[in-house]
Write an enzyme that holds these catalytic residues in place. Sequence first.
Site, PDB file in Angstrom:
ATOM      1  N   SER A   1       0.840  -1.196   0.000  1.00  0.00           N
ATOM      2  CA  SER A   1       0.000   0.000   0.000  1.00  0.00           C
ATOM      3  C   SER A   1       0.881   1.255   0.000  1.00  0.00           C
ATOM      4  O   SER A   1       1.739   1.407  -0.870  1.00  0.00           O
ATOM      5  CB  SER A   1      -0.948  -0.042   1.196  1.00  0.00           C
ATOM      6  OG  SER A   1      -1.921   0.954   1.118  1.00  0.00           O
TER       7      SER A   1
ATOM      8  N   ARG B   1     -11.978   6.672  10.042  1.00  0.00           N
ATOM      9  CA  ARG B   1     -11.562   5.268  10.042  1.00  0.00           C
ATOM     10  C   ARG B   1     -12.645   4.370   9.459  1.00  0.00           C
ATOM     11  O   ARG B   1     -12.345   3.415   8.726  1.00  0.00           O
ATOM     12  CB  ARG B   1     -11.240   4.822  11.476  1.00  0.00           C
ATOM     13  CG  ARG B   1     -10.827   3.369  11.589  1.00  0.00           C
ATOM     14  CD  ARG B   1      -9.617   3.069  10.724  1.00  0.00           C
ATOM     15  NE  ARG B   1      -9.112   1.721  10.985  1.00  0.00           N
ATOM     16  CZ  ARG B   1      -8.129   1.160  10.306  1.00  0.00           C
ATOM     17  NH1 ARG B   1      -7.561   1.834   9.314  1.00  0.00           N
ATOM     18  NH2 ARG B   1      -7.709  -0.052  10.597  1.00  0.00           N
TER      19      ARG B   1
ATOM     20  N   ASP C   1      -8.903  -6.103  -4.912  1.00  0.00           N
ATOM     21  CA  ASP C   1      -8.458  -4.831  -4.332  1.00  0.00           C
ATOM     22  C   ASP C   1      -8.922  -3.708  -5.255  1.00  0.00           C
ATOM     23  O   ASP C   1      -8.305  -3.415  -6.275  1.00  0.00           O
ATOM     24  CB  ASP C   1      -6.936  -4.837  -4.197  1.00  0.00           C
ATOM     25  CG  ASP C   1      -6.393  -3.562  -3.553  1.00  0.00           C
ATOM     26  OD1 ASP C   1      -7.184  -2.631  -3.288  1.00  0.00           O
ATOM     27  OD2 ASP C   1      -5.173  -3.497  -3.318  1.00  0.00           O
TER      28      ASP C   1
ATOM     29  N   HIS D   1      -8.249  -4.965  -0.424  1.00  0.00           N
ATOM     30  CA  HIS D   1      -6.935  -4.356  -0.220  1.00  0.00           C
ATOM     31  C   HIS D   1      -6.193  -4.973   0.960  1.00  0.00           C
ATOM     32  O   HIS D   1      -4.964  -5.120   0.939  1.00  0.00           O
ATOM     33  CB  HIS D   1      -7.099  -2.849  -0.004  1.00  0.00           C
ATOM     34  CG  HIS D   1      -5.807  -2.108   0.099  1.00  0.00           C
ATOM     35  ND1 HIS D   1      -4.855  -2.117  -0.899  1.00  0.00           N
ATOM     36  CD2 HIS D   1      -5.300  -1.321   1.095  1.00  0.00           C
ATOM     37  CE1 HIS D   1      -3.812  -1.376  -0.538  1.00  0.00           C
ATOM     38  NE2 HIS D   1      -4.053  -0.893   0.668  1.00  0.00           N
TER      39      HIS D   1
END
Length: 385
Positions: A151, A221, A318, A351
């Site tokens: 990432s 979040r 992803d 992901h």
Amino acid sequence: MASIGHVTAQRMDFDEPLPLRSGAVLPAYSLVYETYGTLNAARSNAVLVCHALNASHHVAGTYEQQPHNVGWWDNLVGPGKPLDTDRLFVIGVNNPGSCFGSTGPMHVNPATGRVWGADFPVVTVEDWVDAQARLLTRLGIERLAAVLGGSLGGMQALAWTMRHPDRVDHCIAVATAPSLSAQNIAFNEVARRAIVTDPDFHGGHYHDHGVLPRRGLRVARMLGHITYLSDDAMDVKFGRRLRHGALAFTTQDIEFQIESYLRHQGDKFSDYFDANTYLLITRALDYFDPAAAHGGDLARAFAGAKRQRFLLVSFTTDWRFAPARSREIVKALVDNGIDVSYAEIDAPHGHDAFLLDDPRYHRVMAAYFDGIAARAGLPARARDV
């Protein structure tokens, strides 16, 4: 396979200011890091692991006083694992601007005597790589066997090959991209707005007021977590299951299990992460675009990386860092005649797959690091993955 066991975080102080891409300068600063395994006499077995958004230097193992605090990539790093610490010296560094020990917004600004807060300078992927390079120099490591990241960590690994090409042999970039899409920037902006519009944010100087913008950080979040999972993974795990077995016909309280899960993730995150750090790191994600300095030509951005070998790994589900973005990097490397391997793993997890125990993914990583070890004359891995 065995865990690496108990580890101890270390800290290194730097008196020399760090020039930043923005033109600002970070004055004297500290970096927190951990190491796993032993640096060999030739200093040829070092591997740097770069962390993603909400991770840190704590890559593997546990702390003696916190046995449940397991490193975020512990399934990949340790004796007999793909990054076999019986033969590799693995380093994890906490980046400047973070909230896990390295100098960041929660520390005191030496110029004012106050907590940095929103005054902490904006940092970029390139700034982080330069700080990591300084740390490695202090450790006596002039060249890395490999640099690895997933990432945002993958972006740092790629940046290493452009900023310090003479100091790295292999680049392994997992579930990453050469830049963020407009959609990804949009997600980051919504998350930042949630934070800065929290009444407790106070322009980023919430520490002066004795409060924390927890509400905004929770929403940020929750939004981010949705993008880390695939639709299929969420459906299998939660589906439309109700929290209490029957509808309560409420617009305020939790009805579905997925809502409960997201609120739990938001609550947990707001207990340990800093809001200013979240703003800084999402901006670093937004800014990463090495092709921009070359008229949008990604191949030209990698033209100086011909001394390295690359492994790119992506995951089919992803959708935030889709395989097509990894293939852009692969094409740019191929256009330069650079040695590159590519694995596209058919995994259902989205992901977050780069953090999980998919055996196909781990076999790819193990085989690649076996090749690194063989070329460097390091011992064979003692256990099969």
